[in-house]
Design an enzyme around this catalytic site. Structure first.
Site, PDB file in Angstrom:
ATOM      1  N   LYS A  14      44.033  39.509  43.961  1.00  0.00           N
ATOM      2  CA  LYS A  14      43.312  38.374  43.363  1.00  0.00           C
ATOM      3  C   LYS A  14      43.985  37.042  43.721  1.00  0.00           C
ATOM      4  O   LYS A  14      43.304  36.076  44.047  1.00  0.00           O
ATOM      5  CB  LYS A  14      43.247  38.517  41.831  1.00  0.00           C
ATOM      6  N   ARG A  89      40.279  39.435  30.373  1.00  0.00           N
ATOM      7  CA  ARG A  89      40.872  40.763  30.530  1.00  0.00           C
ATOM      8  C   ARG A  89      40.508  41.692  29.385  1.00  0.00           C
ATOM      9  O   ARG A  89      40.933  42.845  29.388  1.00  0.00           O
ATOM     10  CB  ARG A  89      42.387  40.623  30.571  1.00  0.00           C
ATOM     11  N   ARG A 146      50.983  48.163  33.223  1.00  0.00           N
ATOM     12  CA  ARG A 146      49.997  47.104  33.475  1.00  0.00           C
ATOM     13  C   ARG A 146      48.694  47.705  33.991  1.00  0.00           C
ATOM     14  O   ARG A 146      47.601  47.255  33.625  1.00  0.00           O
ATOM     15  CB  ARG A 146      50.558  46.088  34.484  1.00  0.00           C
TER      16      ARG A 146
HETATM   17  P1  AMP Z   1      48.864  38.408  36.195  1.00  0.00           P
HETATM   18  O1  AMP Z   1      49.634  37.341  36.861  1.00  0.00           O
HETATM   19  O2  AMP Z   1      47.389  38.104  36.068  1.00  0.00           O
HETATM   20  O3  AMP Z   1      49.129  39.782  36.764  1.00  0.00           O
HETATM   21  O4  AMP Z   1      49.393  38.473  34.673  1.00  0.00           O
HETATM   22  C1  AMP Z   1      50.736  38.796  34.365  1.00  0.00           C
HETATM   23  C2  AMP Z   1      50.834  39.164  32.900  1.00  0.00           C
HETATM   24  O5  AMP Z   1      50.428  38.037  32.097  1.00  0.00           O
HETATM   25  C3  AMP Z   1      49.946  40.301  32.444  1.00  0.00           C
HETATM   26  O6  AMP Z   1      50.537  41.580  32.675  1.00  0.00           O
HETATM   27  C4  AMP Z   1      49.786  39.996  30.963  1.00  0.00           C
HETATM   28  O7  AMP Z   1      50.954  40.367  30.241  1.00  0.00           O
HETATM   29  C5  AMP Z   1      49.721  38.481  30.945  1.00  0.00           C
HETATM   30  N1  AMP Z   1      48.319  38.010  31.067  1.00  0.00           N
HETATM   31  C6  AMP Z   1      47.771  37.313  32.116  1.00  0.00           C
HETATM   32  N2  AMP Z   1      46.470  37.046  31.891  1.00  0.00           N
HETATM   33  C7  AMP Z   1      46.178  37.595  30.686  1.00  0.00           C
HETATM   34  C8  AMP Z   1      44.991  37.689  29.918  1.00  0.00           C
HETATM   35  N3  AMP Z   1      43.823  37.169  30.342  1.00  0.00           N
HETATM   36  N4  AMP Z   1      45.059  38.339  28.724  1.00  0.00           N
HETATM   37  C9  AMP Z   1      46.212  38.849  28.269  1.00  0.00           C
HETATM   38  N5  AMP Z   1      47.367  38.830  28.951  1.00  0.00           N
HETATM   39  C10 AMP Z   1      47.361  38.202  30.157  1.00  0.00           C
END
Ligand code: AMP
Length: 195
Positions: A14, A89, A146
């Protein structure tokens, strides 16, 4: 206005595709992961709380990320559209986003969902962990949590947008350029339908 959700499990590409898409379509990139990491970097109270959850590979509470997205929308009143990356999410986040966009009369135009096998995701994330500086990319257990969170809570978000015929699934394995080209075809099609 063209509002796009780029959807898929952690490691599905992404971030990489977002960079290319914002360049091509002039969209405002909103990544809740990036917003949370910048809160952590400046050691805000929100960032410190969020870090504990992120380090376990779990999701931070809906109200926290919905609040962040709501302010980001307010701070960017004059954009061509938004690219939502890593948000929504959960079903609650999707419903909240729809309401926020309804106020602006600019609903989600399409959700592009990247499909990648679990073994490939783990491989990519472990590799990314060698250079990303992200603590949640270095531990295989956290990576698998995750991915489990994605299946338990996030996959339902696609069902939500499927009801409105807004989901396009795209194979997320192949070269970056090939995947980008497939995404662009879908966006161009949806843009035509929107005009
Ligand atoms: P990402 O960079 O999108 O992989 O996000 C890293 C981490 O941030 C995730 O594993 C969650 O712990 C938190 N996170 C990011 N976006 C969200 C979201 N929309 N809802 C809840 N937690 C989030």
């Amino acid at each position: 206005m063209f509002n796009l959700i780029l959807f898929g499990p952690p490691g599905s590409g992404k971030g990489t595709q977002s960079e290319k898409l914002i360049d091509r379509y002039g969209l405002k990139h909103l990544s809740t992961g990036d917003l949370l990491r910048s809160e952590i970097a400046r050691q805000s109270a929100l960032g410190l709380e969020a870090k504990k959850v992120m380090d376990k590979g779990q999701l931070v509470p809906d109200e926290v990320v919905i609040g962040m997205i709501s302010s980001a929308l307010d701070q960017n009143p004059d954009v061509n559209g938004f690219l939502f990356d890593g948000f929504p999410r959960t079903s609650a986040q999707a419903e909240a986003l729809d309401k926020l966009l309804e106020h602006r009369q600019a609903p989600i135009s399409v959700m592009i969902a990247l499909d990648v096998s679990e073994e490939e995701l783990v491989k990519r994330l472990m590799k990314r962990g060698e250079t990303s500086g992200r603590s949640d990319d270095t531990n295989e257990q956290v990576i698998r949590s995750r991915i489990t969170e994605y299946h338990n809570k996030t996959a339902a978000v696609a069902d939500h947008y499927q009801k409105f015929d807004k989901v396009k699934m795209i194979a997320g394995e192949g070269s970056i350029e090939e995947i980008f080209a497939c995404i662009c075809i879908e966006i161009d099609l949806r843009k035509l339908q929107q005009t």
